[in-house]
Design an enzyme around this catalytic site. Structure first.
Site, PDB file in Angstrom:
ATOM      1  N   ASP A 187      68.736 -22.071 -14.386  1.00  0.00           N
ATOM      2  CA  ASP A 187      67.181 -22.110 -14.022  1.00  0.00           C
ATOM      3  C   ASP A 187      66.935 -20.545 -13.194  1.00  0.00           C
ATOM      4  O   ASP A 187      68.013 -19.582 -12.432  1.00  0.00           O
ATOM      5  CB  ASP A 187      66.924 -22.820 -13.357  1.00  0.00           C
TER       6      ASP A 187
ATOM      7  N   ARG B  14      58.060 -12.599 -17.355  1.00  0.00           N
ATOM      8  CA  ARG B  14      58.945 -13.603 -17.757  1.00  0.00           C
ATOM      9  C   ARG B  14      59.723 -13.526 -18.976  1.00  0.00           C
ATOM     10  O   ARG B  14      61.384 -13.697 -18.619  1.00  0.00           O
ATOM     11  CB  ARG B  14      57.799 -15.043 -17.409  1.00  0.00           C
TER      12      ARG B  14
ATOM     13  N   ARG C  35      61.932 -15.458 -11.859  1.00  0.00           N
ATOM     14  CA  ARG C  35      62.430 -14.347 -10.869  1.00  0.00           C
ATOM     15  C   ARG C  35      62.741 -13.602 -11.175  1.00  0.00           C
ATOM     16  O   ARG C  35      62.871 -12.195 -10.507  1.00  0.00           O
ATOM     17  CB  ARG C  35      62.946 -15.479  -9.883  1.00  0.00           C
TER      18      ARG C  35
ATOM     19  N   ASN D 161      58.805 -27.995 -21.208  1.00  0.00           N
ATOM     20  CA  ASN D 161      58.430 -26.998 -21.255  1.00  0.00           C
ATOM     21  C   ASN D 161      57.629 -26.329 -22.033  1.00  0.00           C
ATOM     22  O   ASN D 161      57.040 -24.858 -22.217  1.00  0.00           O
ATOM     23  CB  ASN D 161      59.562 -26.184 -21.212  1.00  0.00           C
TER      24      ASN D 161
ATOM     25  N   SER E 293      63.103 -27.964 -22.207  1.00  0.00           N
ATOM     26  CA  SER E 293      62.845 -29.033 -22.093  1.00  0.00           C
ATOM     27  C   SER E 293      61.813 -30.035 -22.447  1.00  0.00           C
ATOM     28  O   SER E 293      60.585 -29.299 -22.935  1.00  0.00           O
ATOM     29  CB  SER E 293      63.017 -29.679 -20.359  1.00  0.00           C
TER      30      SER E 293
HETATM   31  C1  FPP Z   1      64.141 -21.496 -16.552  1.00  0.00           C
HETATM   32  O1  FPP Z   1      63.525 -20.642 -15.910  1.00  0.00           O
HETATM   33  C2  FPP Z   1      64.167 -21.256 -18.205  1.00  0.00           C
HETATM   34  C3  FPP Z   1      64.197 -22.232 -19.576  1.00  0.00           C
HETATM   35  C4  FPP Z   1      63.323 -22.658 -18.618  1.00  0.00           C
HETATM   36  C5  FPP Z   1      64.679 -21.083 -20.544  1.00  0.00           C
HETATM   37  C6  FPP Z   1      66.436 -21.001 -20.518  1.00  0.00           C
HETATM   38  C7  FPP Z   1      66.246 -19.950 -21.626  1.00  0.00           C
HETATM   39  C8  FPP Z   1      67.376 -19.046 -21.959  1.00  0.00           C
HETATM   40  C9  FPP Z   1      67.988 -18.925 -20.615  1.00  0.00           C
HETATM   41  C10 FPP Z   1      68.356 -18.771 -22.996  1.00  0.00           C
HETATM   42  C11 FPP Z   1      67.935 -19.739 -23.805  1.00  0.00           C
HETATM   43  C12 FPP Z   1      69.230 -19.636 -25.184  1.00  0.00           C
HETATM   44  C13 FPP Z   1      69.130 -19.974 -25.936  1.00  0.00           C
HETATM   45  C14 FPP Z   1      70.025 -19.276 -26.798  1.00  0.00           C
HETATM   46  C15 FPP Z   1      68.481 -20.914 -26.784  1.00  0.00           C
HETATM   47  P1  FPP Z   1      62.556 -20.225 -15.169  1.00  0.00           P
HETATM   48  O2  FPP Z   1      61.921 -19.455 -16.362  1.00  0.00           O
HETATM   49  O3  FPP Z   1      62.361 -21.736 -15.000  1.00  0.00           O
HETATM   50  O4  FPP Z   1      62.499 -19.336 -14.129  1.00  0.00           O
HETATM   51  P2  FPP Z   1      61.915 -19.723 -12.320  1.00  0.00           P
HETATM   52  O5  FPP Z   1      61.988 -20.665 -12.637  1.00  0.00           O
HETATM   53  O6  FPP Z   1      62.147 -18.593 -11.921  1.00  0.00           O
HETATM   54  O7  FPP Z   1      60.725 -19.309 -13.199  1.00  0.00           O
END
Ligand code: FPP
Length: 259
Positions: A33, A46, A37, A81, A78
């Site tokens: 997560d 983002r 941010r 998402n 998820s």
């Molecule tokens: C949550 O951060 C992150 C995700 C929903 C995506 C996670 C994906 C990756 C780390 C890359 C994946 C890589 C591969 C190889 C599939 P957020 O966007 O919810 O962050 P925030 O809460 O700060 O908005």
């Protein structure tokens, strides 16, 4: 800059002194997560956070494999998402393609096998192909399993398991009285992880203290750690620090400490 380097070196040395290599958790699950941010703090879009997050996936995968972790489960996308703006969803759908196109040789070099939990049939064709190719290309690896949760939701997983068991009862293949925890576990998407299906340690980055529909069945007795770093700032040293914290916990599985 120099101060930062000295700090990192000290942190690394301190970690190496404290880490017990004989007690590395077999299965570590991570809710990655804080990408958004991380990017916003830098006045970047983002998706720049997701791009950097992908680099962190590479670093942490190698670090976990080098430490002898057996399964690393990463929550990459998820079932919820899909509610994000389509531009962000599209970007996230491209990431596995980019990731595997550059990283599969490293995975093979480190003997890492790719696995996936989630309904990948809903992903774009190209993404499905990248994932299936990575699974095929690493099929002979027998080191760490890198288990991506892609279009995964725990309630969805449990619902699907119940449907299968319900159908088997209806077809007369299962006596409902024989349904037990082991049977449910065998119907979860994590069944492919065998004896390591249940995480020993679940880490969530970026300070949020929620599970967000991740491996609800499997984390019944996992140790939970909520760490402040945003995912793009997490690295091999952060992983070691989290494992040291894990090694200081007393896992009792409902029993008593000295049993
Ligand atoms: C949550 O951060 C992150 C995700 C929903 C995506 C996670 C994906 C990756 C780390 C890359 C994946 C890589 C591969 C190889 C599939 P957020 O966007 O919810 O962050 P925030 O809460 O700060 O908005």
């Amino acid at each position: 800059m120099e101060e930062q380097l000295v700090f990192s070196k000290n942190k690394s040395e301190a970690n190496d002194q404290q880490l017990d290599l004989e007690r590395i958790p077999n299965h570590i699950a991570i809710i990655m997560d804080g990408n958004g941010r991380w990017a916003q703090k830098r006045h970047l879009p983002r998706v720049a956070g997701h791009k950097q997050g992908m680099q962190t996936v590479k670093k942490v995968t190698i670090a976990a494999s080098d430490l002898g972790v057996k399964v690393l489960s990463l929550y990459a996308f998820s079932t919820e998402n899909w509610k994000r703006p389509s531009s962000e969803v599209n970007y996230l759908m491209q990431l596995p393609i980019r990731f595997f196109s550059t990283f599969v040789p490293d995975l093979v070099k480190h003997n890492v096998k790719v696995a996936v939990m989630g309904d990948i049939t809903k992903l774009p064709e190209q993404t499905q192909k990248a994932v299936k190719d990575a699974i095929a290309d690493t099929a002979d690896c027998n080191g760490m399993i890198l288990n991506f949760a892609l279009n995964y939701g725990s309630r969805d997983e449990i619902t699907r398991a119940m449907k299968k068991i319900g159908q088997a009862v209806k077809d007369g293949q299962i006596d409902p009285m024989t349904i037990d925890e082991q049977m449910l576990s065998q119907h979860m998407m994590s069944a492919q992880l065998g004896e390591y299906a249940d995480p020993d340690l679940l880490i969530r980055t970026s300070g949020e203290e929620r599970i967000s529909n991740f491996m609800l069945w499997q984390i019944a007795y996992s140790e939970l750690e909520f760490v402040p770093e945003h995912w793009p700032d997490f690295d091999g040293e952060s992983l070691k620090t989290a494992i040291i914290e894990f090694q200081g916990r007393h896992r009792r599985f409902g029993g008593l400490k000295n049993q």
